[in-house]
Write a protein that holds these residues in place. Structure first.
Motif, PDB file in Angstrom:
ATOM      1  N   LEU A 274     -20.727  33.202 -16.854  1.00 39.37           N
ATOM      2  CA  LEU A 274     -21.383  32.202 -17.696  1.00 39.37           C
ATOM      3  C   LEU A 274     -22.604  31.665 -16.960  1.00 39.37           C
ATOM      4  O   LEU A 274     -22.518  31.307 -15.779  1.00 39.37           O
ATOM      5  CB  LEU A 274     -20.407  31.068 -18.015  1.00 39.37           C
ATOM      6  CG  LEU A 274     -20.826  29.991 -19.018  1.00 39.37           C
ATOM      7  CD1 LEU A 274     -21.257  30.594 -20.344  1.00 39.37           C
ATOM      8  CD2 LEU A 274     -19.675  28.997 -19.221  1.00 39.37           C
ATOM      9  N   THR A 275     -23.741  31.607 -17.642  1.00 42.12           N
ATOM     10  CA  THR A 275     -24.978  31.101 -17.045  1.00 42.12           C
ATOM     11  C   THR A 275     -25.459  29.875 -17.802  1.00 42.12           C
ATOM     12  O   THR A 275     -25.030  29.615 -18.937  1.00 42.12           O
ATOM     13  CB  THR A 275     -26.078  32.167 -17.064  1.00 42.12           C
ATOM     14  OG1 THR A 275     -26.369  32.515 -18.438  1.00 42.12           O
ATOM     15  CG2 THR A 275     -25.646  33.412 -16.304  1.00 42.12           C
ATOM     16  N   VAL A 276     -26.384  29.124 -17.182  1.00 37.90           N
ATOM     17  CA  VAL A 276     -26.971  27.951 -17.841  1.00 37.90           C
ATOM     18  C   VAL A 276     -28.373  27.722 -17.294  1.00 37.90           C
ATOM     19  O   VAL A 276     -28.654  27.999 -16.127  1.00 37.90           O
ATOM     20  CB  VAL A 276     -26.103  26.685 -17.617  1.00 37.90           C
ATOM     21  CG1 VAL A 276     -26.118  26.266 -16.149  1.00 37.90           C
ATOM     22  CG2 VAL A 276     -26.537  25.545 -18.522  1.00 37.90           C
ATOM     23  N   ASN A 277     -29.241  27.206 -18.158  1.00 37.02           N
ATOM     24  CA  ASN A 277     -30.583  26.783 -17.756  1.00 37.02           C
ATOM     25  C   ASN A 277     -31.022  25.644 -18.668  1.00 37.02           C
ATOM     26  O   ASN A 277     -30.994  25.780 -19.896  1.00 37.02           O
ATOM     27  CB  ASN A 277     -31.588  27.928 -17.841  1.00 37.02           C
ATOM     28  CG  ASN A 277     -32.963  27.495 -17.381  1.00 37.02           C
ATOM     29  OD1 ASN A 277     -33.150  27.121 -16.219  1.00 37.02           O
ATOM     30  ND2 ASN A 277     -33.935  27.518 -18.283  1.00 37.02           N
ATOM     31  N   ALA A 278     -31.361  24.525 -18.043  1.00 37.49           N
ATOM     32  CA  ALA A 278     -31.835  23.361 -18.796  1.00 37.49           C
ATOM     33  C   ALA A 278     -33.328  23.194 -18.548  1.00 37.49           C
ATOM     34  O   ALA A 278     -33.778  23.214 -17.395  1.00 37.49           O
ATOM     35  CB  ALA A 278     -31.081  22.108 -18.378  1.00 37.49           C
ATOM     36  N   ALA A 279     -34.108  23.022 -19.604  1.00 35.83           N
ATOM     37  CA  ALA A 279     -35.563  22.930 -19.479  1.00 35.83           C
ATOM     38  C   ALA A 279     -36.114  21.946 -20.525  1.00 35.83           C
ATOM     39  O   ALA A 279     -35.499  21.742 -21.574  1.00 35.83           O
ATOM     40  CB  ALA A 279     -36.183  24.316 -19.661  1.00 35.83           C
ATOM     41  N   PRO A 280     -37.258  21.315 -20.253  1.00 39.24           N
ATOM     42  CA  PRO A 280     -38.102  21.496 -19.054  1.00 39.24           C
ATOM     43  C   PRO A 280     -37.566  20.722 -17.851  1.00 39.24           C
ATOM     44  O   PRO A 280     -36.747  19.829 -18.008  1.00 39.24           O
ATOM     45  CB  PRO A 280     -39.438  20.940 -19.512  1.00 39.24           C
ATOM     46  CG  PRO A 280     -39.067  19.860 -20.485  1.00 39.24           C
ATOM     47  CD  PRO A 280     -37.861  20.378 -21.221  1.00 39.24           C
TER      48      PRO A 280
ATOM     49  N   ASP B 195     -26.886  23.005 -13.448  1.00 42.21           N
ATOM     50  CA  ASP B 195     -28.338  23.092 -13.314  1.00 42.21           C
ATOM     51  C   ASP B 195     -28.896  21.663 -13.247  1.00 42.21           C
ATOM     52  O   ASP B 195     -28.768  20.888 -14.211  1.00 42.21           O
ATOM     53  CB  ASP B 195     -28.944  23.851 -14.500  1.00 42.21           C
ATOM     54  CG  ASP B 195     -30.442  24.063 -14.353  1.00 42.21           C
ATOM     55  OD1 ASP B 195     -30.928  24.022 -13.207  1.00 42.21           O
ATOM     56  OD2 ASP B 195     -31.125  24.260 -15.375  1.00 42.21           O
ATOM     57  N   PHE B 196     -29.494  21.300 -12.111  1.00 43.86           N
ATOM     58  CA  PHE B 196     -29.960  19.928 -11.910  1.00 43.86           C
ATOM     59  C   PHE B 196     -31.284  19.688 -12.663  1.00 43.86           C
ATOM     60  O   PHE B 196     -32.188  20.516 -12.635  1.00 43.86           O
ATOM     61  CB  PHE B 196     -30.173  19.644 -10.433  1.00 43.86           C
ATOM     62  CG  PHE B 196     -30.626  18.251 -10.140  1.00 43.86           C
ATOM     63  CD1 PHE B 196     -29.763  17.184 -10.227  1.00 43.86           C
ATOM     64  CD2 PHE B 196     -31.953  18.012  -9.812  1.00 43.86           C
ATOM     65  CE1 PHE B 196     -30.176  15.885  -9.974  1.00 43.86           C
ATOM     66  CE2 PHE B 196     -32.405  16.722  -9.557  1.00 43.86           C
ATOM     67  CZ  PHE B 196     -31.517  15.662  -9.623  1.00 43.86           C
TER      68      PHE B 196
ATOM     69  N   VAL C  60     -30.581  10.395 -17.515  1.00 46.11           N
ATOM     70  CA  VAL C  60     -30.630  10.147 -16.075  1.00 46.11           C
ATOM     71  C   VAL C  60     -30.562  11.477 -15.338  1.00 46.11           C
ATOM     72  O   VAL C  60     -30.204  12.511 -15.911  1.00 46.11           O
ATOM     73  CB  VAL C  60     -29.452   9.246 -15.615  1.00 46.11           C
ATOM     74  CG1 VAL C  60     -29.556   7.857 -16.236  1.00 46.11           C
ATOM     75  CG2 VAL C  60     -28.112   9.897 -15.957  1.00 46.11           C
ATOM     76  N   ASP C  61     -30.912  11.431 -14.053  1.00 46.92           N
ATOM     77  CA  ASP C  61     -30.808  12.635 -13.219  1.00 46.92           C
ATOM     78  C   ASP C  61     -29.374  13.160 -13.233  1.00 46.92           C
ATOM     79  O   ASP C  61     -28.407  12.377 -13.179  1.00 46.92           O
ATOM     80  CB  ASP C  61     -31.182  12.321 -11.767  1.00 46.92           C
ATOM     81  CG  ASP C  61     -32.650  11.977 -11.595  1.00 46.92           C
ATOM     82  OD1 ASP C  61     -33.395  12.055 -12.585  1.00 46.92           O
ATOM     83  OD2 ASP C  61     -33.031  11.606 -10.467  1.00 46.92           O
ATOM     84  N   GLY C  62     -29.230  14.466 -13.274  1.00 41.91           N
ATOM     85  CA  GLY C  62     -27.890  15.024 -13.223  1.00 41.91           C
ATOM     86  C   GLY C  62     -27.858  16.512 -13.476  1.00 41.91           C
ATOM     87  O   GLY C  62     -28.904  17.179 -13.558  1.00 41.91           O
ATOM     88  N   TYR C  63     -26.639  17.010 -13.593  1.00 43.58           N
ATOM     89  CA  TYR C  63     -26.390  18.445 -13.695  1.00 43.58           C
ATOM     90  C   TYR C  63     -25.824  18.807 -15.071  1.00 43.58           C
ATOM     91  O   TYR C  63     -24.914  18.139 -15.575  1.00 43.58           O
ATOM     92  CB  TYR C  63     -25.392  18.894 -12.631  1.00 43.58           C
ATOM     93  CG  TYR C  63     -25.854  18.632 -11.215  1.00 43.58           C
ATOM     94  CD1 TYR C  63     -26.445  19.647 -10.474  1.00 43.58           C
ATOM     95  CD2 TYR C  63     -25.697  17.375 -10.634  1.00 43.58           C
ATOM     96  CE1 TYR C  63     -26.873  19.414  -9.160  1.00 43.58           C
ATOM     97  CE2 TYR C  63     -26.117  17.134  -9.331  1.00 43.58           C
ATOM     98  CZ  TYR C  63     -26.697  18.154  -8.602  1.00 43.58           C
ATOM     99  OH  TYR C  63     -27.121  17.927  -7.311  1.00 43.58           O
ATOM    100  N   TYR C  64     -26.361  19.874 -15.655  1.00 46.37           N
ATOM    101  CA  TYR C  64     -25.873  20.380 -16.945  1.00 46.37           C
ATOM    102  C   TYR C  64     -25.211  21.739 -16.710  1.00 46.37           C
ATOM    103  O   TYR C  64     -25.682  22.549 -15.900  1.00 46.37           O
ATOM    104  CB  TYR C  64     -27.025  20.540 -17.936  1.00 46.37           C
ATOM    105  CG  TYR C  64     -27.626  19.220 -18.364  1.00 46.37           C
ATOM    106  CD1 TYR C  64     -27.175  18.567 -19.509  1.00 46.37           C
ATOM    107  CD2 TYR C  64     -28.636  18.619 -17.606  1.00 46.37           C
ATOM    108  CE1 TYR C  64     -27.729  17.347 -19.902  1.00 46.37           C
ATOM    109  CE2 TYR C  64     -29.186  17.406 -17.988  1.00 46.37           C
ATOM    110  CZ  TYR C  64     -28.723  16.776 -19.128  1.00 46.37           C
ATOM    111  OH  TYR C  64     -29.255  15.562 -19.503  1.00 46.37           O
ATOM    112  N   ARG C  65     -24.121  21.948 -17.415  1.00 46.22           N
ATOM    113  CA  ARG C  65     -23.454  23.238 -17.323  1.00 46.22           C
ATOM    114  C   ARG C  65     -22.776  23.564 -18.644  1.00 46.22           C
ATOM    115  O   ARG C  65     -22.472  22.670 -19.442  1.00 46.22           O
ATOM    116  CB  ARG C  65     -22.408  23.258 -16.208  1.00 46.22           C
ATOM    117  CG  ARG C  65     -21.136  22.495 -16.541  1.00 46.22           C
ATOM    118  CD  ARG C  65     -20.095  22.620 -15.450  1.00 46.22           C
ATOM    119  NE  ARG C  65     -18.811  21.996 -15.839  1.00 46.22           N
ATOM    120  CZ  ARG C  65     -17.751  21.928 -15.049  1.00 46.22           C
ATOM    121  NH1 ARG C  65     -17.802  22.429 -13.823  1.00 46.22           N
ATOM    122  NH2 ARG C  65     -16.629  21.364 -15.482  1.00 46.22           N
TER     123      ARG C  65
END
Length: 294
Positions: free
Chosen positions: A194-200, A289-290, A267-272
């Protein structure tokens, strides 16, 4: 059934010769594995149901109990997988488990006792420690090769899910065997990624983040990973400095296994992404993904 067809094609004399190996070779990995799997397949051919009694089959006075195996075996596309099984062996007074001619080991099989689709065992026999004159505790491997070329041992995608436990004992001098089915269960699963990418990244507070990823699982037939379609996957967030993820929403993988959704940056943090798993495919979570929120 492939296994039964193979056994039926072997003459009685040839089937016996496979078990009539010299005692010195009883503990040899290749000899043991071949004899154990053939004996197990032979005992399933043309037999009545055994699951109701889980009684040993064969002419060697040995039975098995307290069969313990891991809950799930994750098998990918390349690496050989090994897991250890423990069980109790009870034998007749005339059975010498310390003889070089004696070997025992665990098995797992897919399907019914009478008509298994596949049987897997260990490359080497189990090791046993006597606990009394007629009992011993044994520990042995189950070895699975996703690149197996033998048609009877090759894994097929349809065979993912629940497998059953069994154990076998062989005496290479007397050519006697004993097999016991229905000793337990485990899941043999197609490994998942499983992969993840949060943008921008970075993103302004209150703005929209697009989160993408892909859920894939092993294909045992072409030895590649393909998208796992139509599966519910959770989008989760962990605030910077926290150790706990919370679920924001649930999305479904598309026809290629792809995932895509949006959320507001706060807020700052990690998404998965996190997948709970199924009987055929293990649970998996992407590495977080921070995202820096300005």
């Amino acid at each position: 059934m492939r296994l039964r067809a193979t056994v039926a094609a072997v003459s009685g004399a040839l089937a016996l010769s496979a078990l009539a190996l010299p005692a010195a070779h009883a503990a040899d990995g290749s000899s043991y594995r071949a004899a154990a799997l053939q004996a197990a397949a032979h005992h399933t051919s043309g037999k009545a149901a055994f699951a109701a009694t889980s009684a040993p089959i064969g002419d060697l006075k040995v039975s098995f109990s307290d069969f313990k195996i891991t809950k799930a075996i994750k098998v990918g596309t390349t690496n050989k997988i090994s897991t250890t099984v423990t069980y109790k062996l009870t034998h007749g007074a005339d059975v010498d488990i310390n003889s070089d001619a004696f070997a025992t080991g665990p098995l797992i099989y897919r399907g019914s006792d009478q008509n298994p689709e596949n049987i897997q065992g260990g490359n080497n026999p189990a090791t046993c420690v006597e606990t009394s004159a007629t009992t011993a505790t044994c520990k042995g491997p189950i070895d699975i090769n996703p690149r197996e070329t033998d048609a009877d041992l090759k894994l097929y995608n349809s065979q993912a899910g629940t497998w059953h436990g069994a154990a076998i004992a062989l005496d290479f001098d007397s050519e006697k065997t004993a097999v016991q089915f229905g000793l337990g269960t485990t899941l043999v699963q197609r490994n998942s990624t499983l992969t993840v990418n949060a943008a921008p990244e970075p993103v302004k507070k209150g703005k929209t983040l697009t989160v993408t990823g892909k859920l894939s699982r092993a294909n045992w037939e072409d030895h590649k990973y393909h998208g796992y379609t139509g599966q519910s996957v959770k989008l989760q967030f962990r605030k910077k400095g926290s150790s706990t993820y919370t679920t924001l929403k649930t999305v479904k993988s598309d026809s290629t296994g792809a995932l895509k959704t949006t959320t507001k940056a706060t807020v700052d943090g990690y998404y998965r992404f996190s997948f709970a798993g199924t009987t055929t495919t293990p649970a998996v979570s992407a590495a977080g993904d921070f995202v820096d929120v300005k």
